[in-house]
Motif scaffolding. Structure first.
Motif, short mmCIF file in Angstrom:
data_model
loop_
_atom_site.label_atom_id
_atom_site.label_comp_id
_atom_site.label_asym_id
_atom_site.label_seq_id
_atom_site.Cartn_x
_atom_site.Cartn_y
_atom_site.Cartn_z
N ASN A 27 0.65 -1.20 0.25
CA ASN A 27 0.23 0.23 -0.07
C ASN A 27 0.78 1.14 -0.05
O ASN A 27 0.47 2.54 0.18
CB ASN A 27 -1.00 0.16 1.46
CG ASN A 27 -1.88 -0.87 0.97
OD1 ASN A 27 -2.92 -1.16 0.76
ND2 ASN A 27 -1.79 -1.76 1.55
N ARG A 54 1.19 2.07 -3.53
CA ARG A 54 -0.19 2.09 -4.45
C ARG A 54 -0.22 3.56 -3.59
O ARG A 54 -0.99 4.21 -4.90
CB ARG A 54 -1.06 1.01 -3.62
CG ARG A 54 -2.97 1.67 -4.30
CD ARG A 54 -3.96 0.76 -4.17
NE ARG A 54 -4.55 1.50 -2.52
CZ ARG A 54 -5.59 0.29 -2.30
NH1 ARG A 54 -5.95 -0.55 -2.92
NH2 ARG A 54 -5.34 0.17 -0.90
N THR A 77 -12.49 -0.13 -7.96
CA THR A 77 -10.85 0.93 -8.61
C THR A 77 -11.00 0.68 -10.51
O THR A 77 -10.43 1.63 -10.89
CB THR A 77 -10.26 -0.12 -8.35
OG1 THR A 77 -10.25 -1.91 -8.94
CG2 THR A 77 -9.09 -0.35 -6.75
N LEU A 134 -12.81 3.81 -10.90
CA LEU A 134 -12.33 5.10 -10.37
C LEU A 134 -12.07 6.16 -11.62
O LEU A 134 -12.11 7.39 -11.96
CB LEU A 134 -11.25 5.15 -10.00
CG LEU A 134 -11.43 4.57 -8.51
CD1 LEU A 134 -10.18 4.57 -7.96
CD2 LEU A 134 -12.33 6.52 -7.77
N MET A 163 -6.47 7.00 -6.21
CA MET A 163 -5.93 5.67 -5.59
C MET A 163 -4.43 5.83 -5.30
O MET A 163 -4.59 5.51 -4.22
CB MET A 163 -5.26 5.24 -7.08
CG MET A 163 -6.11 4.70 -8.24
SD MET A 163 -7.21 2.77 -7.58
CE MET A 163 -5.81 2.17 -6.98
N SER A 208 -6.48 6.16 -1.94
CA SER A 208 -7.02 4.97 -0.95
C SER A 208 -5.59 3.74 -0.51
O SER A 208 -5.77 3.40 0.22
CB SER A 208 -7.40 3.95 -2.20
OG SER A 208 -7.68 2.84 -1.68
N ALA A 249 -4.81 2.91 3.47
CA ALA A 249 -4.48 1.13 3.21
C ALA A 249 -2.77 1.46 3.85
O ALA A 249 -2.88 0.43 4.62
CB ALA A 249 -4.12 0.75 2.06
N PHE A 252 -15.22 -0.51 5.06
CA PHE A 252 -15.25 -0.37 3.48
C PHE A 252 -16.98 -0.37 3.00
O PHE A 252 -16.38 0.61 1.69
CB PHE A 252 -14.15 -1.82 3.07
CG PHE A 252 -14.39 -1.83 1.90
CD1 PHE A 252 -13.66 -0.75 1.61
CD2 PHE A 252 -14.44 -3.43 1.38
CE1 PHE A 252 -13.21 -1.34 -0.19
CE2 PHE A 252 -14.69 -3.17 -0.42
CZ PHE A 252 -13.75 -2.60 -0.65
N LEU A 292 -17.63 3.44 0.33
CA LEU A 292 -18.14 2.75 -0.41
C LEU A 292 -19.67 3.76 -1.03
O LEU A 292 -19.22 4.30 -2.11
CB LEU A 292 -17.86 1.68 -1.76
CG LEU A 292 -16.31 1.14 -1.00
CD1 LEU A 292 -16.84 -0.42 -2.34
CD2 LEU A 292 -15.89 1.84 -2.21
N MET A 306 -11.74 8.02 -0.12
CA MET A 306 -11.06 7.21 -0.05
C MET A 306 -10.34 6.88 0.99
O MET A 306 -9.56 5.31 0.35
CB MET A 306 -9.59 7.62 -1.49
CG MET A 306 -10.45 7.63 -2.84
SD MET A 306 -10.93 5.79 -3.38
CE MET A 306 -12.95 5.02 -2.81
N THR A 341 -12.11 4.16 2.74
CA THR A 341 -11.67 2.66 2.07
C THR A 341 -10.72 1.99 1.78
O THR A 341 -10.99 0.55 2.29
CB THR A 341 -12.15 3.13 -0.08
OG1 THR A 341 -13.62 3.86 0.35
CG2 THR A 341 -12.43 1.72 -0.10
N GLY A 342 -9.80 2.61 1.66
CA GLY A 342 -8.58 2.02 1.49
C GLY A 342 -8.02 0.94 2.57
O GLY A 342 -7.52 0.53 2.95
#
Length: 441
Positions: free
Chosen positions: A159, A162, A248, A251, A270, A273, A277, A304, A308, A324, A327-328
């Motif tokens: 992550n 990411r 994803t 997005l 991203m 997120s 994460a 989560f 969303l 986000m 979410t992550g």
């Protein structure tokens, strides 16, 4: 106070004291940044070329469905053959795939069928790579009590990449195009191949197995789905992949058509997120005692799903970034917690097969969800589609929450036998100071 903080920080990174794991950590870190750069570049390229949400889902489907089909066979391979050599082959083939894709994009000869074909090829490679890599972690970490930390650090690494990869990709796409991002990914495989070649591993001893492949598969399925706690964890991973991971795929549509941004907007979403994460993975890494991990799974999977649902109707960029983050966080803590519990529950001689089914649930259900989400979004729009995905994620954890006390009672004798959980006579005080892997479901 300072000494306590230092000890806590040292405990957070304790798996890095193993040389092989350090090499793996660095090599994978570099390679994963490239992987995320390619993923963002490819998503943006497909949507730029086609303006089709359905084809966004189709590309994801083609890249991940091989994991669903090949995952169980890959688990047999991971239990039977030298995992180190298998990883050298899969990472080399991944480099070939990225190099071919980069050449097509940079020469402006790329077509959608090229992307679908090369994505399917990468999916076949990943079908063998993921379960083997999951099982290989055990060979790099000598002490069982450090295994959960290694898994959490793996999640942190994934992550962190990411967070960094999409942010860099968003800028590079705007300046030099998608092809350069994919080329950087191809070059990044040198790092992971180098780390694998530098490892000092014990000589591989092939275990003589009298069972044929089909018998091994049947044994793996019976072992995994015949024991309720392992079955429950696999089902959770499958459901969150089916209903949650398609976000994803959608997005690029939110970035361009709802938030009215460009490739850099997609990269920031991203990246946010990824930051959430990464926070979740570090939260798990610093836990010396993971008592209550079952409750954590219930909370984070619900979080989560709700994040969303809220994101699906956000038209404000900053609010979308904040959502986000949640979410992550919710996604990675749920996935990593399930991974940790599985790794500590299974027998070593069946680890590859069980982790292949974990990979099948994780990587195999996502393409089905992506294809469904892309098709539904074409009919009712991306906002309502993502709203439904979030709602289904939140509802999916209810059966696990209801049965958690019974599942906890079932795993207690296993952890006592392994020495992970002390005998009842040693008292709750000892249990509260454990630094071993999870003991509660």
């Amino acid at each position: 106070m300072a000494e306590t903080a230092d000890n806590k920080l040292g405990g957070m990174f304790r798996a890095l004291r193993y040389r092989n794991y350090r090499l793996f950590f660095v090599g994978q870190g570099i390679s994963l940044i490239g992987t995320w750069m390619q993923q963002i570049a490819l998503s943006w390229l497909v949507y730029r070329l086609t303006d089709s949400v359905f084809l966004l889902g189709a590309v994801t489907f083609s890249s991940q469905i091989p994991s669903f089909l090949l995952g169980p066979f890959a688990g047999v391979l991971a239990d039977k053959f030298n995992r180190h050599k298998v990883l050298l082959v899969t990472q080399s083939l991944s480099m070939v795939q990225a190099s071919t894709l980069a050449a097509l994009v940079l020469t402006d000869t790329i077509e959608i069928w090229h992307i679908l074909s090369l994505s399917a090829f990468l999916g076949i490679i990943n079908g063998f790579d993921i379960s083997t890599r999951q099982a290989f972690v055990v060979q790099m970490v000598d002490q069982r009590e450090d295994l959960s930390n290694a898994i959490a650090l793996n999640s942190s690494l994934f992550n962190m990449a990411r967070l960094v990869g999409p942010t860099i990709a968003g800028v590079l796409i705007a300046v030099v195009g998608e092809g350069m991002c994919i080329l950087i990914n191809a070059i990044s495989y040198i790092a992971v191949l180098g780390s694998l070649l530098l490892m000092r591993l014990k000589p591989f001893e092939r275990v003589r197995q009298h069972h044929k492949v089909w018998s091994s598969l049947q044994e793996g399925f019976s072992y995994t789905f015949g024991f309720a706690p392992i079955r429950a964890l696999i089902i959770i991973v499958g459901l969150i992949s089916l209903f949650g991971m398609p976000f994803t795929v959608l997005l690029p549509v939110f970035a361009r058509d709802i938030l009215h941004g460009g490739a850099n907007t997609l990269g920031y979403l991203m990246g946010a997120s990824g930051l959430g994460a990464l926070t979740g993975a570090m939260f798990l890494a610093q836990r010396k005692s993971v008592v209550g991990l079952g409750k954590v799974i219930i909370f984070t999977m619900s979080l989560f799903g709700m994040a969303l649902m809220a994101f699906s109707f956000s038209k404000m960029f900053l609010l979308s970034l904040l959502l986000m983050l949640f979410t992550g966080f919710g996604m990675i803590v749920t996935m990593a917690s399930c991974n940790t519990l599985l790794q500590t529950l299974v027998d070593d001689d069946k680890r590859g097969r069980v982790m292949s089914l974990y990979a099948t649930a994780f990587m195999g259900m996502a393409p089905i969800g992506s294809m469904l989400a892309g098709s539904v979004a074409e009919q009712i729009g991306v906002a309502y589609t993502l709203l439904g995905c979030g709602f289904l994620c939140s509802m999916s954890v209810i059966p696990f929450a209801v049965h958690r006390p019974r599942l906890r009672r079932m795993v207690q004798p296993i952890y006592e036998r392994l020495g992970i959980v002390p005998e009842i006579a040693t008292g709750l005080q000892t249990a509260s100071n454990l630094t071993a892997p999870p003991e509660e479901r």
